[in-house]
Design a protein around this motif. Structure first.
Motif, mmCIF file in Angstrom:
data_model
loop_
_atom_site.group_PDB
_atom_site.id
_atom_site.type_symbol
_atom_site.label_atom_id
_atom_site.label_comp_id
_atom_site.label_asym_id
_atom_site.label_seq_id
_atom_site.Cartn_x
_atom_site.Cartn_y
_atom_site.Cartn_z
ATOM 1 N N ALA A 142 14.430 -4.754 -8.780
ATOM 2 C CA ALA A 142 15.266 -3.549 -8.788
ATOM 3 C C ALA A 142 15.584 -3.053 -7.381
ATOM 4 C CB ALA A 142 14.562 -2.446 -9.576
ATOM 5 N N GLY A 143 14.992 -3.665 -6.356
ATOM 6 C CA GLY A 143 15.285 -3.269 -4.981
ATOM 7 C C GLY A 143 14.367 -2.194 -4.441
ATOM 8 N N VAL A 144 13.269 -1.892 -5.137
ATOM 9 C CA VAL A 144 12.337 -0.877 -4.644
ATOM 10 C C VAL A 144 11.601 -1.414 -3.418
ATOM 11 C CG1 VAL A 144 10.284 0.493 -5.218
ATOM 12 C CG2 VAL A 144 12.073 0.149 -6.927
ATOM 13 N N PHE A 145 11.233 -2.682 -3.435
ATOM 14 C CA PHE A 145 10.562 -3.318 -2.309
ATOM 15 C C PHE A 145 11.418 -4.482 -1.829
ATOM 16 C CE2 PHE A 145 6.993 -2.334 -5.348
ATOM 17 C CZ PHE A 145 6.658 -1.125 -4.767
ATOM 18 N N GLU A 146 11.427 -4.690 -0.510
ATOM 19 C CA GLU A 146 12.092 -5.876 0.013
ATOM 20 C C GLU A 146 11.303 -7.118 -0.397
ATOM 21 O OE1 GLU A 146 13.140 -7.855 4.330
ATOM 22 O OE2 GLU A 146 12.898 -5.702 4.178
ATOM 23 N N ASP A 147 9.970 -6.995 -0.324
ATOM 24 C CA ASP A 147 9.069 -8.062 -0.729
ATOM 25 C C ASP A 147 7.796 -7.389 -1.224
ATOM 26 O OD1 ASP A 147 7.988 -10.543 -1.140
ATOM 27 O OD2 ASP A 147 7.500 -10.923 0.956
ATOM 28 N N ASP A 148 7.069 -8.047 -2.116
ATOM 29 C CA ASP A 148 5.858 -7.406 -2.646
ATOM 30 C C ASP A 148 4.595 -7.958 -1.980
ATOM 31 O OD1 ASP A 148 5.942 -9.884 -3.840
ATOM 32 O OD2 ASP A 148 5.439 -9.170 -5.837
ATOM 33 N N ASN A 149 4.697 -8.282 -0.681
ATOM 34 C CA ASN A 149 3.529 -8.789 0.035
ATOM 35 C C ASN A 149 2.600 -7.633 0.413
ATOM 36 O OD1 ASN A 149 4.495 -7.598 2.432
ATOM 37 N ND2 ASN A 149 5.684 -9.422 2.930
ATOM 38 N N ALA A 150 1.452 -7.958 1.025
ATOM 39 C CA ALA A 150 0.431 -6.961 1.324
ATOM 40 C C ALA A 150 0.858 -5.948 2.387
ATOM 41 C CB ALA A 150 -0.850 -7.652 1.767
ATOM 42 N N ALA A 151 1.853 -6.277 3.203
ATOM 43 C CA ALA A 151 2.321 -5.333 4.212
ATOM 44 C C ALA A 151 3.182 -4.229 3.587
ATOM 45 C CB ALA A 151 3.114 -6.064 5.287
ATOM 46 N N VAL A 152 3.821 -4.523 2.482
ATOM 47 C CA VAL A 152 4.700 -3.548 1.829
ATOM 48 C C VAL A 152 3.971 -2.834 0.692
ATOM 49 C CG1 VAL A 152 6.868 -3.261 0.575
ATOM 50 C CG2 VAL A 152 6.732 -4.910 2.434
ATOM 51 N N VAL A 153 3.355 -3.586 -0.192
ATOM 52 C CA VAL A 153 2.609 -3.013 -1.316
ATOM 53 C C VAL A 153 1.138 -3.058 -0.928
ATOM 54 C CG1 VAL A 153 2.090 -3.190 -3.761
ATOM 55 C CG2 VAL A 153 4.350 -3.830 -2.934
ATOM 56 N N THR A 154 0.582 -1.895 -0.589
ATOM 57 C CA THR A 154 -0.779 -1.854 -0.050
ATOM 58 C C THR A 154 -1.844 -2.059 -1.114
ATOM 59 O OG1 THR A 154 -0.884 0.542 -0.274
ATOM 60 C CG2 THR A 154 -0.088 -0.337 1.825
ATOM 61 N N GLY A 155 -1.511 -1.885 -2.353
ATOM 62 C CA GLY A 155 -2.495 -2.113 -3.404
ATOM 63 C C GLY A 155 -1.875 -1.957 -4.773
ATOM 64 N N VAL A 156 -2.342 -2.759 -5.688
ATOM 65 C CA VAL A 156 -1.976 -2.627 -7.094
ATOM 66 C C VAL A 156 -3.310 -2.400 -7.802
ATOM 67 C CG1 VAL A 156 -0.874 -3.697 -9.085
ATOM 68 C CG2 VAL A 156 -0.008 -4.166 -6.797
ATOM 69 N N ASP A 157 -3.604 -1.124 -8.056
ATOM 70 C CA ASP A 157 -4.926 -0.734 -8.524
ATOM 71 C C ASP A 157 -4.908 -0.328 -9.991
ATOM 72 O OD1 ASP A 157 -5.785 -0.990 -5.853
ATOM 73 O OD2 ASP A 157 -5.123 1.049 -5.421
ATOM 74 N N PRO A 158 -5.930 -0.753 -10.759
ATOM 75 C CA PRO A 158 -6.003 -0.370 -12.175
ATOM 76 C C PRO A 158 -6.675 0.983 -12.376
ATOM 77 C CG PRO A 158 -7.748 -1.907 -11.679
ATOM 78 C CD PRO A 158 -6.935 -1.743 -10.411
#
Length: 185
Positions: A142-158
């Motif tokens: 959807a264009g929210v992130f350029e890439d979903d690597n660790a530099a952009v998305v700092t965590g995907v936490d449950p």
């Protein structure tokens, strides 16, 4: 009721001593089932996520995924079903992000909140990490992130959400902006 006659060979009788006597007497009586104490039950220690305390005043968006089947790490579906579920979750997350007009973020944290069904069993929200990964990929679509690597998305936490009625376990995504302008907040 007639007793059932079993025939065993001399070789089997030698291999399993006492087998003939046990076959003549019938099955052993069943042991009573163990009763689990409710005081020691781990279901009593279920803790829901406190969103206001963790998010604070940061800019964030909440995307409630539709009531659909999610991917669980404990399940082993056929690869075609897994592919279809992944595509459904990914597409739903992309559509929701576009509908809520989530802007392009340079740095963000994603929390996925799993809302289980009403039940007394133990609950582990990290089992739905495959669904969360598909949803984060949808946010990238959807264009929210350029890439979903660790530099952009700092965590995907449950996180464990509130219990709810419904056919399926539900999931919500909380996208928290951690860009440079919100670094001090």
């Amino acid at each position: 009721m007639r007793p059932v006659a079993f025939r065993i060979s001399a070789k089997e009788a030698a291999r399993y001593p006492g087998l003939r006597a046990r076959l003549k007497t019938g099955p052993s009586p069943k042991k009573p089932a163990k009763v689990r104490s409710k005081a020691n039950s781990s279901a009593a220690t279920y803790v829901e996520w406190d969103a206001a305390r963790e998010i604070g005043a940061a800019r964030h968006w909440v995307l409630d995924l539709p009531d659909t089947e999610l991917l669980n790490a404990n399940d082993r579906p056929h690869w075609t079903k897994r592919r279809q579920l992944t595509a459904d979750i990914r597409g739903a997350a992309a559509v929701l992000a576009r509908q809520q007009r989530v802007p392009r973020l340079t740095r963000a944290r994603v929390i996925y909140v799993v809302k289980p069904k009403m039940r007394t069993r133990v609950f582990d929200p990290s089992n739905w990490a495959l669904s969360a990964k598909a949803a984060v990929d949808g946010l990238q679509d959807a264009g929210v992130f350029e890439d979903d690597n660790a530099a952009v998305v700092t965590g995907v936490d449950p996180r464990a959400g509130e219990r709810q009625n419904g056919a399926n376990i539900r999931m919500s995504l909380v996208i928290i902006d951690q860009g440079e302008e919100n670094a001090g907040a």
